[in-house]
Design a protein around this motif. Structure first.
Motif, short mmCIF file in Angstrom:
data_model
loop_
_atom_site.label_atom_id
_atom_site.label_comp_id
_atom_site.label_asym_id
_atom_site.label_seq_id
_atom_site.Cartn_x
_atom_site.Cartn_y
_atom_site.Cartn_z
N UNK A 1 0.93 -1.32 0.03
CA UNK A 1 -0.14 0.06 -0.01
C UNK A 1 0.91 1.16 -0.05
N UNK A 2 0.85 2.17 -0.91
CA UNK A 2 1.71 3.45 -1.10
C UNK A 2 0.88 4.63 -0.62
N UNK A 3 1.41 5.22 0.46
CA UNK A 3 0.43 6.45 1.01
C UNK A 3 1.36 7.62 0.78
N UNK A 4 0.62 8.70 0.35
CA UNK A 4 1.27 10.03 0.30
C UNK A 4 0.74 10.84 1.20
N UNK A 5 1.43 11.53 2.02
CA UNK A 5 0.86 12.35 2.93
C UNK A 5 1.49 13.88 2.85
N UNK A 6 0.57 14.93 2.98
CA UNK A 6 0.78 16.28 2.71
C UNK A 6 0.25 16.88 4.06
N UNK A 7 1.15 17.56 4.86
CA UNK A 7 0.47 18.30 6.14
C UNK A 7 1.67 19.26 6.64
N UNK A 8 1.48 19.31 7.95
CA UNK A 8 2.34 20.31 8.55
C UNK A 8 3.39 19.53 9.38
N UNK A 9 3.94 20.06 10.58
CA UNK A 9 4.96 19.63 11.37
C UNK A 9 4.31 18.40 12.32
N UNK A 10 2.79 18.36 12.31
CA UNK A 10 2.51 17.07 13.07
C UNK A 10 2.55 16.02 12.45
N UNK A 11 2.68 15.88 11.00
CA UNK A 11 2.83 14.56 10.44
C UNK A 11 4.28 13.77 10.98
N UNK A 12 5.09 14.63 11.48
CA UNK A 12 6.11 13.79 11.93
C UNK A 12 6.42 13.98 13.46
N UNK A 13 5.20 14.56 14.04
CA UNK A 13 5.18 14.45 15.54
C UNK A 13 6.18 15.60 16.15
N UNK A 14 6.24 16.74 15.65
CA UNK A 14 6.64 17.99 16.17
C UNK A 14 6.75 18.07 17.77
N UNK A 15 7.67 17.85 18.55
CA UNK A 15 7.88 17.95 19.96
C UNK A 15 7.47 16.97 20.88
N UNK A 16 7.07 15.85 20.31
CA UNK A 16 6.92 14.50 20.98
C UNK A 16 8.05 14.04 21.28
N UNK A 17 8.24 13.18 22.46
CA UNK A 17 9.38 12.74 23.12
C UNK A 17 9.81 11.44 22.39
N UNK A 18 11.05 11.14 22.23
CA UNK A 18 11.56 10.09 21.37
C UNK A 18 10.83 8.92 21.79
N UNK A 19 10.42 8.15 20.87
CA UNK A 19 9.36 6.73 21.06
C UNK A 19 8.05 7.07 20.82
N UNK A 20 7.50 8.18 20.78
CA UNK A 20 6.02 8.51 20.57
C UNK A 20 5.87 8.95 19.12
N UNK A 21 4.88 8.12 18.70
CA UNK A 21 4.47 8.08 17.23
C UNK A 21 3.69 9.39 16.98
N UNK A 22 3.80 10.02 15.61
CA UNK A 22 2.67 11.15 15.38
C UNK A 22 1.56 10.37 14.88
N UNK A 23 0.47 11.29 14.73
CA UNK A 23 -0.72 10.56 14.23
C UNK A 23 -0.42 9.91 13.06
N UNK A 24 0.30 10.13 12.12
CA UNK A 24 0.51 9.41 10.94
C UNK A 24 1.05 8.03 11.36
N UNK A 25 1.95 8.02 12.09
CA UNK A 25 2.59 6.76 12.67
C UNK A 25 1.65 5.96 13.41
N UNK A 26 0.71 6.49 13.95
CA UNK A 26 -0.54 5.52 14.52
C UNK A 26 -1.37 5.01 13.62
N UNK A 27 -1.62 5.95 12.63
CA UNK A 27 -2.45 5.53 11.52
C UNK A 27 -1.77 4.33 10.78
N UNK A 28 -0.65 4.45 10.42
CA UNK A 28 0.19 3.45 9.83
C UNK A 28 0.35 2.06 10.53
#
Length: 232
Positions: A1-28
């Protein structure tokens, strides 16, 4: 499954501590748990003009899912160049209203805010969004659009609410599936990083990711992983 994501810094989890997933990470993660291999291509920090330009250069037919997370900039006034690509004129909102010491100064600043906000919702901004969605319409059965994420600051939240309404209206006209982030996240401090009114915390990212996956499975216009499996 090929997924394209276009968004802001929330796509890579800006500000989250190491080991925490972004919302895209949880979706995937949820897609993977459902037994589907996933490849993700992500773009962040693009203006509306850059989003349009990027989409025009990508092989959109190759993606099984396109996630478009739009932010407050969808409400900003836009003009079009000769290539009909939206180019944004970004007004600067006045800051520091709380530092005003007199009523007249406060009212003057409030009036300035109102002037700037009115410039954000002219018909041209609707035109820019319409052009962007028309680019994606041939692939709309593979597109999930997210409304702007809430913000704790009242001015920014006002702008985002107007952007949300604009997006919902235009997406309905063009028959796109829209995930309303307001149904999961509220503009309250418990949803945000400590001392950061703009960026979501780890709990909010998980809520968004799981809710987005549930919506993806149930959206009537979206081709989901159940259908994708048939072609692999």
């Amino acid at each position: 499954m090929n997924v394209l994501v276009i968004g802001d810094e929330h796509t890579y989890g800006f500000g989250l501590a190491g080991g925490n997933l972004s919302y895209i990470g949880h979706f995937i993660k949820q897609v993977s748990l459902a037994g589907q291999a996933v490849s993700v291509e992500a773009y962040a920090h693009l203006t509306m003009a850059q989003v349009s330009s990027t989409l025009s250069q990508l092989p959109l037919s190759r993606y099984d899912l396109i996630i478009l997370q739009l932010d407050h900039r969808i409400s900003q006034s836009a003009t079009f160049d000769s290539a009909s690509v939206p180019c944004l004129a970004t007004p600067i909102l006045p800051f520091g209203l709380q530092r005003k010491s007199t009523e007249s100064e406060w009212l003057s600043s409030l009036k300035a805010v109102g002037t700037q906000l009115r410039s954000l919702i002219r018909p041209r901004s609707k035109m820019a969004l319409s052009v962007l969605l028309k680019q994606l319409r041939p692939y709309r059965h593979n597109v999930l659009v997210l409304t702007p994420f809430p913000h704790q600051n009242w001015v920014n939240q006002w702008v985002r609410k107007r952007g949300r309404n604009l997006l919902m209206e235009e997406a309905d006209k063009q028959l796109f599936s829209v995930f309303d982030s307001d149904s999961v996240i509220r503009p309250q401090e418990e949803y945000f990083l400590a001392n950061d009114p703009e960026h979501l915390n780890a709990v909010s990212h998980e809520l968004l990711g799981r809710s987005l996956f549930d919506f993806y499975l149930s959206a009537p216009t979206i081709v989901t992983i159940q259908a994708i499996r048939k072609y692999y």
